[in-house]
Structures are given as C-alpha cells and as structure tokens.
Motif scaffolding. Structure first.
Motif, PDB file in Angstrom:
ATOM      1  N   TRP A 269      34.270  18.461 -60.163  1.00 30.10           N
ATOM      2  CA  TRP A 269      33.176  17.864 -60.922  1.00 30.10           C
ATOM      3  C   TRP A 269      32.589  18.863 -61.913  1.00 30.10           C
ATOM      4  O   TRP A 269      32.590  20.067 -61.667  1.00 30.10           O
ATOM      5  N   ARG A 312      23.691  12.917 -62.168  1.00 30.50           N
ATOM      6  CA  ARG A 312      24.846  12.381 -62.895  1.00 30.50           C
ATOM      7  C   ARG A 312      25.842  13.501 -63.112  1.00 30.50           C
ATOM      8  O   ARG A 312      25.477  14.597 -63.538  1.00 30.50           O
ATOM      9  N   PHE A 314      30.371  14.522 -63.825  1.00 31.88           N
ATOM     10  CA  PHE A 314      31.579  14.127 -64.541  1.00 31.88           C
ATOM     11  C   PHE A 314      32.804  14.525 -63.713  1.00 31.88           C
ATOM     12  O   PHE A 314      33.071  15.723 -63.531  1.00 31.88           O
ATOM     13  N   HIS A 315      33.509  13.516 -63.194  1.00 27.77           N
ATOM     14  CA  HIS A 315      34.702  13.770 -62.386  1.00 27.77           C
ATOM     15  C   HIS A 315      35.859  14.103 -63.313  1.00 27.77           C
ATOM     16  O   HIS A 315      36.219  13.329 -64.201  1.00 27.77           O
ATOM     17  N   SER A 366      34.137  10.329 -70.588  1.00 25.08           N
ATOM     18  CA  SER A 366      33.288  11.416 -71.088  1.00 25.08           C
ATOM     19  C   SER A 366      34.169  12.626 -71.384  1.00 25.08           C
ATOM     20  O   SER A 366      35.124  12.904 -70.658  1.00 25.08           O
ATOM     21  N   CYS A 381      36.748  13.288 -68.512  1.00 18.29           N
ATOM     22  CA  CYS A 381      36.088  12.988 -67.237  1.00 18.29           C
ATOM     23  C   CYS A 381      35.654  11.527 -67.161  1.00 18.29           C
ATOM     24  O   CYS A 381      35.549  10.823 -68.166  1.00 18.29           O
ATOM     25  N   GLU A 382      35.372  11.118 -65.920  1.00 19.78           N
ATOM     26  CA  GLU A 382      34.673   9.858 -65.659  1.00 19.78           C
ATOM     27  C   GLU A 382      33.276  10.193 -65.192  1.00 19.78           C
ATOM     28  O   GLU A 382      33.104  10.949 -64.228  1.00 19.78           O
ATOM     29  N   ALA A 383      32.274   9.636 -65.859  1.00 17.40           N
ATOM     30  CA  ALA A 383      30.892   9.883 -65.463  1.00 17.40           C
ATOM     31  C   ALA A 383      30.564   9.087 -64.208  1.00 17.40           C
ATOM     32  O   ALA A 383      31.052   7.969 -64.002  1.00 17.40           O
TER      33      ALA A 383
END
Length: 391
Positions: A269, A312, A314-315, A366, A381-383
C-alpha cells in the motif's frame, strides 16, 4: 466589498420585523444568475434595508457549512471567512474545559459558542462594536465587553486570540503583519495561559515558541494551527496534529510518540498522510504508530502491508521507472479510463499530463508519481478506504 453594517443595522436585524423580512429574502434564489433581479426586488420591497437583508442572508448561507447554527446568527462576510469551523472550535473548547476563558478577539462569537457550557466562565472582547453586538445576539451565554486585545482587561483567565490574517486585502503569513501582530500578542500575554489561532502556513520555527504547536485538519482539509503556551501543552509535546472529521471520528499524533521506522522496499500500500500530519512534521511518528515506513526519507508518502483504519490508501498494482510513455502503456494495459494523479518530488503537472495519456479504458485508477532516491517512479494503484473498526 460587502455591506458595511452599523449598530443601527444590528438593532434592526434583531427585531420581529427583520425576522419576517429575512424569511422573505431567504426565499429568493440569490444566485449569480438571479442576483441582479433579486436585489432589485428587495429594493422595491424593503427600500434602504435591502442591502443589509440580502447581505445577511448570503452570509448565513455561506456560513452554515462552518457554523451549523448560523441560520439564526448575525454576521458579516469577512467575519465568516475568519470564523473557526464549529467542529474545530469544539475541539479547542474540550482542551479548555473547566477553565475561565477570555477570547480577546471574539468577533461574531464562533469560539464563544463552543466554550459556553464547557468552560467555567466565558468572556469575549473585541474592538469592533458592530461585531461585538452581533456576538451578543449569537452567543447570549457569554459576557462581552469592548476592549483592545493588546490591553489586558481580565486576570486569572486563559486567553484565546485569533489575529486577522489579511493585510491590505491579501492573506499574509508574516506574524508581524497580523492584526493584532503576533509578536505583540505573545509579549503582552507572556506568562499567561494562552492559545493563539494562526494560519497553518506560518513559519513556527522562526517564533522560537516554548509551548505546543497544534495543526488541525477537518475532513481532509488543513484548517488552522494553534499555539498553546506551556501551561496548556501536553506533557513533553511540542508538535501535535489533530485530524478531525465531521462524523466525530478522528485521531491525534504528537512528537512525544516514537518516530523509529524501518527503511524497506515498498509494501502493498501507499498512504498519503493527512495534511495536518505533514504540516506538523509528524509523518514518521504517525508511520511508526501504524507500522508503516517511508517510500523515500525526504518525501511524505508512506508505505506498508496493511492500511490503517480511517485512512484512504492506494493498493499497488504496478510499479516502474516513470516516463510518460511507460505510464501511458501501463494504464492502457490496466484498462484505465479515469486516472487520479498524485505527485510528490517529481516535476509533473497532473492537469497537463492527464489529457496526454489519452485514457480509453473502463477502470478508475490512481497514479502515484514520486522520487525514490534519484529515480522518478510511477505506481499504478486502486484507491481504497479502510473504515475505523469499532473498539
């Protein structure tokens, strides 16, 4: 320029006649599209009082996000801009609970409203007689008097001050240009328990402040900094970040916490710390508390293998050395059609970059662009948001 209120205006606005008139004016749209027509209607309907009625309605509408009770308050546009949001004022009031408190720059009473019922005694003073009269209407539970903030008129009280941060119509970060000047305030109340609200962009290190500096954010936006004298500071605390949310959740970070973190490769992350944490210089302290570490020791982005609650993050789906071409190719491979672009440490303007990527996919992703060592790197990333777990 807004309407220039007088004491006679304030007296009228507290009357039953004005209450009825304000209800009528509030029924108008008063948008940019209708303002001219609505103001003309108000002049026909209320004559010379149209200006103060329209200004009061507009100020109340503007203030309601900051001050939920503002629908019944008397206020000016300038006072609304300066006013402390109710959630932030309530946070400060909790720190001052049970004390005798004197707000020496009380204006229309935003701080006073939060203190009434929490502090043992609430006193407000201001040089502006109009704002003082408005405060008397807005906060009937406070004791009010007209006084210069630089001429103490109470003893044994905890003092709150909120110097105006505009000079010549422009916002200033110069402590000496505040009204009243910050150095003068600190000198006049030297030795007293004192809390001074300041802009978060102020250079606190230049003040040589012996107490605590707290930076406060609300719903993700940094709202203010506050200087607390040693008598109001937490044990061993010189810096504090308070992250507040309108739903009542939030947390604090202080420099009394450890800042010992590992130096490791990126985890699963990326976390962009709240602005209050960054402004207070407490990124490493917050990271250590949650088992995170920095992507680069000079940059505020954090990384880890789990996402803290209430944050929040970001993966990471993809990582590579950044060039515009490789980023465009990677986003196409990930079927990205909408990209949120976050940048630190790399000379890239997201507004310029985004249209050049020519995204045509179906996913919303993201992009984090940052520097690790001397290398500019990109992370796709995915948020995600991890809710706070019930304790």
């Amino acid at each position: 320029m807004g309407y220039d209120f007088t004491l006679a205006d304030v007296a009228y606005l507290t009357s039953d006649e004005a209450a009825s008139a304000l209800t009528e004016v509030d029924g108008r749209e008063l948008s940019a599209r209708t303002r001219l027509a609505d103001t003309g209607w108000a002049r026909t309907r209320f004559g010379d009082r149209a200006g103060l009625l329209v200004e009061t309605v507009l100020a109340r509408r503007k203030a309601v996000a900051k001050l939920p009770a503002a629908g019944a308050w008397l206020l000016t546009d300038d006072a609304v801009q300066q006013a402390t949001p109710a959630a932030v004022a309530a946070h400060r009031a909790r720190r001052l609970a049970g004390r005798r408190v004197h707000d020496v720059t009380c204006s229309i009473g935003a701080e006073l409203a939060a203190l009434v019922g929490v502090a043992d005694l609430v006193i407000g003073s201001d040089l502006d007689p109009v704002r003082l009269a408005m405060a008397a209407h807005n906060v009937p539970g406070a004791s009010l008097l007209r006084a210069d903030a630089l001429r103490p008129v109470t003893r044994g009280t905890t003092v709150i001050a909120d110097p105006a941060r505009r000079a010549g119509g422009r916002r200033t970060h110069d402590p000496a240009a505040l009204q009243p000047p910050l150095p003068d305030l600190l000198d006049v109340y030297d030795g007293r328990d004192l809390a001074v609200k300041c802009a978060p962009g102020l250079n606190f290190d230049a003040l040589d402040w012996a107490g605590e500096v707290e930076v406060v954010s609300l719903d993700g936006g940094v709202r203010e900094a506050c200087l607390y004298s040693p008598g109001l500071s937490g044990p061993g605390v010189r810096r504090r970040a308070s992250v507040l949310r309108s739903d009542g959740t939030g947390f604090e970070v202080t420099d009394a916490m450890t800042d010992d973190i590992d130096e490791r490769p990126p985890g699963q992350w990326i976390v962009d710390p709240d602005g209050a944490i960054v402004r207070a210089g407490l990124v490493r302290h917050w990271a250590a508390h949650h088992g995170l570490w920095q992507l680069d020791p000079r940059i505020a982005y954090l990384t880890g293998d789990t996402l803290p609650g209430g944050v929040r993050g970001f993966h990471i789906l993809d990582r590579f050395k950044y060039t515009e071409k490789t980023l465009k190719q990677a986003l196409a491979q990930h079927d990205c059609g909408i990209a949120e672009i976050l940048v630190r440490g790399v000379d890239v303007d997201p507004a310029v970059l985004r249209p050049r990527l020519k995204l045509r996919g179906t996913r919303s992703l993201s992009v984090v662009l940052t520097r690790i060592g001397r290398t500019a790197e990109a992370f796709v990333c995915e948020a995600s948001y991890q809710p706070v777990r019930n304790r």
